[in-house]
Design an enzyme around this catalytic site. Structure first.
Site, mmCIF file in Angstrom:
data_model
loop_
_atom_site.group_PDB
_atom_site.id
_atom_site.type_symbol
_atom_site.label_atom_id
_atom_site.label_comp_id
_atom_site.label_asym_id
_atom_site.label_seq_id
_atom_site.Cartn_x
_atom_site.Cartn_y
_atom_site.Cartn_z
ATOM 1 N N HIS A 45 0.811 -1.350 0.059
ATOM 2 C CA HIS A 45 0.075 0.006 0.006
ATOM 3 C C HIS A 45 0.859 1.295 0.143
ATOM 4 O O HIS A 45 1.709 1.557 0.849
ATOM 5 C CB HIS A 45 -0.945 0.062 1.337
ATOM 6 C CG HIS A 45 -1.573 1.360 1.228
ATOM 7 N ND1 HIS A 45 -2.720 1.589 0.418
ATOM 8 C CD2 HIS A 45 -1.557 2.357 2.128
ATOM 9 C CE1 HIS A 45 -3.270 2.716 0.605
ATOM 10 N NE2 HIS A 45 -2.445 3.475 1.491
ATOM 11 N N GLU B 92 -8.677 4.010 10.123
ATOM 12 C CA GLU B 92 -7.176 4.459 10.351
ATOM 13 C C GLU B 92 -7.360 5.170 11.658
ATOM 14 O O GLU B 92 -6.435 4.975 12.422
ATOM 15 C CB GLU B 92 -6.919 5.295 9.066
ATOM 16 C CG GLU B 92 -5.404 5.871 9.148
ATOM 17 C CD GLU B 92 -5.060 6.713 8.037
ATOM 18 O OE1 GLU B 92 -5.807 7.253 7.166
ATOM 19 O OE2 GLU B 92 -3.779 7.249 7.965
HETATM 20 ZN ZN LIG Z 1 -3.125 5.446 2.064
#
Ligand SMILES: [Zn+2]
Length: 386
Positions: A69, A214
């Site tokens: 990622h 996140e």
């Molecule tokens: Zn990202």
């Protein structure tokens, strides 16, 4: 000193991962000339090759890791560690003139220098996609990003994206990167667009990546429809309420993972990025759906988002891979450094698991083949992580 090619070299390391099975610690590789003669545990190889010249290479011998990622188009940004709600306006928006093709190509060059095993890259704009699809030295997936929180934007954004994918399919090369789709997050893509993209990706065999859980405030948003994520980010994008974005009323117990599961999105088996702020029920849902997870430990640390619960995901049998995120939050594109950081962050976790995740987990996420370090194959010095 150049080694004598007729004397086998016995390279010893803390962790050996050959690309197959589990990793060994301590491990060793016997190299004759430029060819691998044997791999295994240090004791076994010492016994089998008593005349070999022993060299300690230190840390890790493994195939190069995969950066599962990242955001290559941000590779010209300066690294900056700041809390999440300051980092987005001050860094992502503040340096936005640096985002684009030049940065993406510089990032691809950096990955090539690192001999990266593959990449999962989020692409923000069409010219970047076209530039990266042409790179035959890059393998993995280029995910075009979708970002549209209002349901009335869904048809237009979906139609445009489908047209772009149809055009880009002609640019894919057999050995180059493949196309994928990234609905940005469950709160910046409306329920309508999220579902259409997931169904389309599943039908067309396109891989998906979604940033999920996140920051801790993401939970608060799904439970109350309010909080700092609403006030500092979403409100400016003009949905009337968060209920409008997700097509249901926020409620206690609702999480971004449960929302995606109940919307039917996990059935498309997206790779879920970050997954820091989750509940035990979320982990069970992800395991049941068979989704892989990518963790970006340095980025999560620099943006003060929390610590990914690696042991809990591993215990549930979830495939874990590693990514750097962009250089703006991760500091570099080198997953070897991510593994080093993770070793400090998870002192009780077996380092063999971290190395296997960085290699095998990454190849599984981006759909590339894991190279094997085995008898008869060529030896490459880049197998030594240092
Ligand atoms: Zn990202």
């Amino acid at each position: 000193m150049t080694p004598n090619p007729s004397i086998p070299r016995l390279l010893t390391c803390d962790v050996l991962y050959t690309g197959m099975g589990g990793a060994q610690s301590p491990g060793a590789v016997v190299v004759v000339g430029k060819t691998i003669a044997a791999t295994g545990s240090l004791d076994d190889l010492r016994a089998s090759y008593p005349h070999a010249a022993e060299e300690s290479v230190g840390g890790i011998i493994a195939p190069p890791p995969v950066n599962a990622h990242t955001h290559l188009d941000m590779s010209a940004y300066d690294f900056c560690a700041l809390p999440y709600f300051r980092w987005i306006p001050e860094v992502v928006v503040g340096q936005r003139e640096r985002r684009g093709v030049l940065g993406a190509l510089a990032g691809a060059d950096a990955l090539a220098r690192l001999n990266v095993g593959g990449v999962g890259d989020i692409v923000f704009a069409a010219p970047v996609m076209e530039a990266l699809l042409a790179r035959e030295d890059l393998s993995g997936v280029l995910y075009i990003e979708a970002f549209a929180p209002r349901p009335e934007q869904a048809d237009e954004v979906f139609g445009r994206l489908r047209e772009q994918i149809t055009g880009w399919r002609k640019l894919q090369r057999p050995d180059g990167p493949r196309l994928g789709i990234s609905p940005h997050t469950p709160f910046t893509v409306s329920h309508r667009l999220m579902k259409r993209l997931a169904d389309y990706a599943a039908g067309e065999g396109l891989p998906l990546q979604i940033h999920v859980a996140e920051h801790p405030s993401e939970l608060e948003l799904f439970q109350t429809g309010a909080g700092p994520l609403w006030a500092n980010r979403l409100q400016a994008l003009n949905p009337d309420t968060f209920a409008e974005v997700i097509g249901r009323v926020p409620e206690p117990g609702l999480t971004p993972v449960r929302y995606l599961d109940e919307l039917g999105v996990l059935e498309a088996r997206p790779t879920l990025i970050h997954m820091v702020n989750v509940t035990p029920d979320d982990i069970a849902r992800v395991a049941r759906a068979g989704c892989a997870v990518v963790t970006c430990p340095r980025s999560n640390h620099h943006l003060e988002c929390g610590v990914f619960d690696w042991p809990a995901f591993a215990a549930a049998g979830v495939e874990i891979a590693l990514g750097t995120d962009s250089v703006a939050s991760g500091e570099s594109l080198d997953v070897r450094q991510e593994v080093e950081f993770a070793r400090q962050l998870y002192p009780r976790l077996d380092p063999r698991m971290l190395v296997r995740a960085a290699v095998k987990g990454g190849h599984r996420v981006v759909g590339t083949r894991t190279p094997f370090i085995r008898r008869g194959e060529a030896w490459h010095d880049w197998y030594i992580w240092g």
